[in-house]
Write a protein that holds these residues in place. Structure first.
Motif, PDB file in Angstrom:
ATOM      1  N   SER A 198      48.246  33.005  12.479  1.00  0.00           N
ATOM      2  CA  SER A 198      48.207  33.111  11.020  1.00  0.00           C
ATOM      3  C   SER A 198      48.777  34.438  10.525  1.00  0.00           C
ATOM      4  O   SER A 198      49.297  34.517   9.415  1.00  0.00           O
ATOM      5  CB  SER A 198      46.765  32.970  10.517  1.00  0.00           C
ATOM      6  OG  SER A 198      46.238  31.728  10.874  1.00  0.00           O
ATOM      7  N   VAL A 199      48.643  35.466  11.332  1.00  0.00           N
ATOM      8  CA  VAL A 199      49.152  36.802  10.999  1.00  0.00           C
ATOM      9  C   VAL A 199      50.294  37.072  11.967  1.00  0.00           C
ATOM     10  O   VAL A 199      50.085  37.455  13.111  1.00  0.00           O
ATOM     11  CB  VAL A 199      48.037  37.856  11.123  1.00  0.00           C
ATOM     12  CG1 VAL A 199      48.560  39.238  10.760  1.00  0.00           C
ATOM     13  CG2 VAL A 199      46.847  37.482  10.242  1.00  0.00           C
ATOM     14  N   LYS A 200      51.518  36.859  11.501  1.00  0.00           N
ATOM     15  CA  LYS A 200      52.648  36.759  12.418  1.00  0.00           C
ATOM     16  C   LYS A 200      53.365  38.076  12.681  1.00  0.00           C
ATOM     17  O   LYS A 200      54.013  38.230  13.716  1.00  0.00           O
ATOM     18  CB  LYS A 200      53.652  35.733  11.890  1.00  0.00           C
ATOM     19  CG  LYS A 200      53.068  34.326  11.758  1.00  0.00           C
ATOM     20  CD  LYS A 200      54.103  33.340  11.252  1.00  0.00           C
ATOM     21  CE  LYS A 200      53.505  31.951  11.052  1.00  0.00           C
ATOM     22  NZ  LYS A 200      52.920  31.390  12.277  1.00  0.00           N
ATOM     23  N   THR A 201      53.285  39.014  11.756  1.00  0.00           N
ATOM     24  CA  THR A 201      54.060  40.245  11.900  1.00  0.00           C
ATOM     25  C   THR A 201      53.153  41.460  11.875  1.00  0.00           C
ATOM     26  O   THR A 201      52.004  41.392  11.409  1.00  0.00           O
ATOM     27  CB  THR A 201      55.079  40.380  10.762  1.00  0.00           C
ATOM     28  OG1 THR A 201      54.375  40.573   9.516  1.00  0.00           O
ATOM     29  CG2 THR A 201      55.968  39.138  10.665  1.00  0.00           C
ATOM     30  N   GLU A 202      53.671  42.583  12.343  1.00  0.00           N
ATOM     31  CA  GLU A 202      52.907  43.823  12.296  1.00  0.00           C
ATOM     32  C   GLU A 202      52.614  44.219  10.855  1.00  0.00           C
ATOM     33  O   GLU A 202      51.544  44.757  10.556  1.00  0.00           O
ATOM     34  CB  GLU A 202      53.666  44.934  13.012  1.00  0.00           C
ATOM     35  CG  GLU A 202      52.872  46.234  13.100  1.00  0.00           C
ATOM     36  CD  GLU A 202      53.614  47.340  13.828  1.00  0.00           C
ATOM     37  OE1 GLU A 202      52.961  48.093  14.575  1.00  0.00           O
ATOM     38  OE2 GLU A 202      54.844  47.451  13.642  1.00  0.00           O
ATOM     39  N   GLU A 203      53.548  43.936   9.965  1.00  0.00           N
ATOM     40  CA  GLU A 203      53.325  44.239   8.548  1.00  0.00           C
ATOM     41  C   GLU A 203      52.109  43.477   8.024  1.00  0.00           C
ATOM     42  O   GLU A 203      51.250  44.030   7.329  1.00  0.00           O
ATOM     43  CB  GLU A 203      54.564  43.861   7.741  1.00  0.00           C
ATOM     44  CG  GLU A 203      54.403  44.102   6.231  1.00  0.00           C
ATOM     45  CD  GLU A 203      55.560  43.548   5.440  1.00  0.00           C
ATOM     46  OE1 GLU A 203      55.695  43.936   4.262  1.00  0.00           O
ATOM     47  OE2 GLU A 203      56.320  42.720   5.975  1.00  0.00           O
TER      48      GLU A 203
END
Length: 504
Positions: free
Chosen positions: A338-343
């Motif tokens: 669900s949280v795909k990127t470091e950002e």
């Protein structure tokens, strides 16, 4: 009361569980186009609930939290009694919320190894309200890395809550030894401690939650899960003579009717009811249970105020020790699906950091000032003590709180009982018995841990209720060994030696 003819509880009943399938909510929307900007509009949070009606997403308290954090919140509350099943079902579905409550269970560890959650080790120190005690960091780590933000708890939290007025009525002192403890249980059961002339009390209430047994067996000198043999090798607690002494004693107090006969099937949410209803004299749980029980008792009968006391443990042949907590109760992990990127990860971590601010802690624990509470002389005064509907606007939101780096929320003026509970938790830190293998992560346990735990857990209950004798328990141990336990012991010892040599 559950004395008299014993109900024989079969192994299948003890092992049975019900999986509750609940539809997943829509995932929080994302506006991330890879070029910066807000990545996540709504954050889904899956956690457990302890009340029948946890806050809805339109709760005014949740709206205040959303304004404070700058993120919409989609709360996915799951009853505590079915949370483990729902956690596993959610993992299997692959449709994970952004933030998910978990613990170091085999399924959680397997999910970590499969890459389900972000490695947070190098991020947490960047956030003022996500800093974790070094001991707790070690306890939550998996192979030296941190995949979840712990919900902090006192290490010395385990204790005994007791009816001090019953002690006084019977001319007894607070027990200091295992023998004293037994005599108190017996007197609370058979000597009419409430003075009403009826045979309507018993010593100790226990539910299907195994915690009290785990705590009490350390009083007999049993290790906290893992101990050392004479050669310095780690061995499981249930293979020791002290463990066997403990479960023999457990069987004795069961057979003598000093505990509730239905303990193995009692819902943990009903565990304190016998004390609230003045049927039982003590509970082995956590020290702060005293405050919750006291409130329920005085709501029922104001004259019952100041009838409870708290103490840490009793001593056996091996001195005064007790089982510590791990310093935390579950962790919040961030999903990589669900949280795909470091950002996006940093947005979620900032959100969790903001949830630990003083203002957010007050909202999650106390509600809204002027609506749910007011402040008098620096102390919190509830405005909703008798208004269940208003309490439901914020109750259970404490299940998203991490109390990092410390508790900052307003509290009512402390009662003498609360002060006593806090004192006991501090004193217990001097007598807690650590589990030397707790920081170690076993691949075998990740694969077979639930099966291994069930073998011994069921055998212990069967021994307590008289369905297994010593020979039967020895057979259960052999079954445990043959089911992967022998390899597990070997692996734990290898991991421990590596950790001690600094090569792990």
């Amino acid at each position: 009361m559950f004395r008299g003819k014993k109900a024989k509880l079969g192994l299948s009943l003890l092992s049975a569980g019900v999986v509750l399938l609940v539809g997943c909510s829509e995932k929080g929307s994302s506006t991330n186009d890879g070029e910066g900007g807000a990545a996540i509009d709504t954050i889904d949070i899956m956690t457990m609930s302890y009340t029948p009606e946890p806050p809805q997403n339109d709760s005014p308290v949740i709206k205040e939290l959303e304004e404070l954090t700058g993120k919409k919140m989609n709360m996915l509350f799951v009853p505590s009694t079915t949370y483990g099943d729902r956690f596993n079902v959610t993992l299997a579905s692959g449709n994970l919320p952004h933030v998910m409550l978990g613990d170091k269970s085999p399924s959680y560890i397997s999910a970590v190894r499969d890459g389900a959650f972000w490695d947070l080790t190098d991020y947490l120190d960047e956030y003022e309200n996500l800093k974790v005690n070094d001991i707790v960091k070690e306890n939550v780590s998996i192979e030296g890395r941190i995949y979840g933000i712990p919900r902090a708890r006192p290490l010395g939290r385990n204790a005994v809550v007791i009816r001090k007025d019953w002690l006084e009525n019977l001319g007894l002192d607070t027990p200091e030894t295992v023998d004293d403890f037994y005599e108190v249980l017996k007197a609370f059961t058979y000597d009419d401690p409430d003075g009403n002339g009826e045979d309507d009390t018993y010593g100790m209430a226990i539910s299907e939650f195994e915690g009290p047994w785990d705590i009490m067996q350390t009083w007999f000198g049993a290790p906290n899960k893992w101990g050392f043999d004479e050669g310095g090798e780690l061995i499981p607690d249930f293979t020791t003579d002290e463990y066997r002494d403990a479960i023999k004693w457990f069987n004795q107090i069961y057979e003598e009717g000093l505990i509730n006969e239905d303990f193995a099937i009692m819902d943990p949410t009903q565990w304190t009811n016998p004390m609230v209803n003045e049927e039982v004299g003590l509970i082995v749980d956590v020290a702060d249970t005293a405050g919750r029980v006291n409130k329920a008792m005085t709501d029922r009968d104001p004259e019952l105020d100041d009838v409870l006391d708290v103490f840490g443990a009793v001593s056996g042949d091996h001195g005064l020790v007790t089982k510590p907590t791990t310093g935390y109760h579950s962790v919040f992990s961030v999903s990589k699906t669900s949280v795909k990127t470091e950002e996006e990860l940093k947005e979620v971590l900032q959100f969790l950091n903001d949830l630990n601010s003083e203002e957010a802690q007050n909202l999650t624990i106390n509600g809204i000032e002027g609506r749910h509470y007011e402040v008098e002389d620096g102390n919190l005064v509830s405005l909703v003590a008798d208004d269940e509907k208003m309490r439901n606007e914020f109750q259970d939101l404490n299940q998203i709180q991490m109390y990092l780096p410390e508790e900052k929320f307003l509290k009512p003026e402390e009662s003498e009982l609360t002060k006593r509970s806090n004192e006991v938790m501090v004193q217990n830190e001097e007598i807690v018995l650590p589990d030397p293998a707790y920081p170690l992560v076993s691949k075998i346990y990740a694969q077979r841990g639930q099966q291994l735990d069930n073998i011994i857990g069921d055998a212990r209950i069967q021994y307590i209720i008289g369905e297994l004798d010593d020979a039967g328990f020895d057979e259960a141990i052999q079954t445990w060994m043959n089911s992967g336990g022998e390899d597990y012991v070997k692996e734990i010892n290898e991991l421990y030696k590596e950790s001690q040599s600094g090569t792990n």
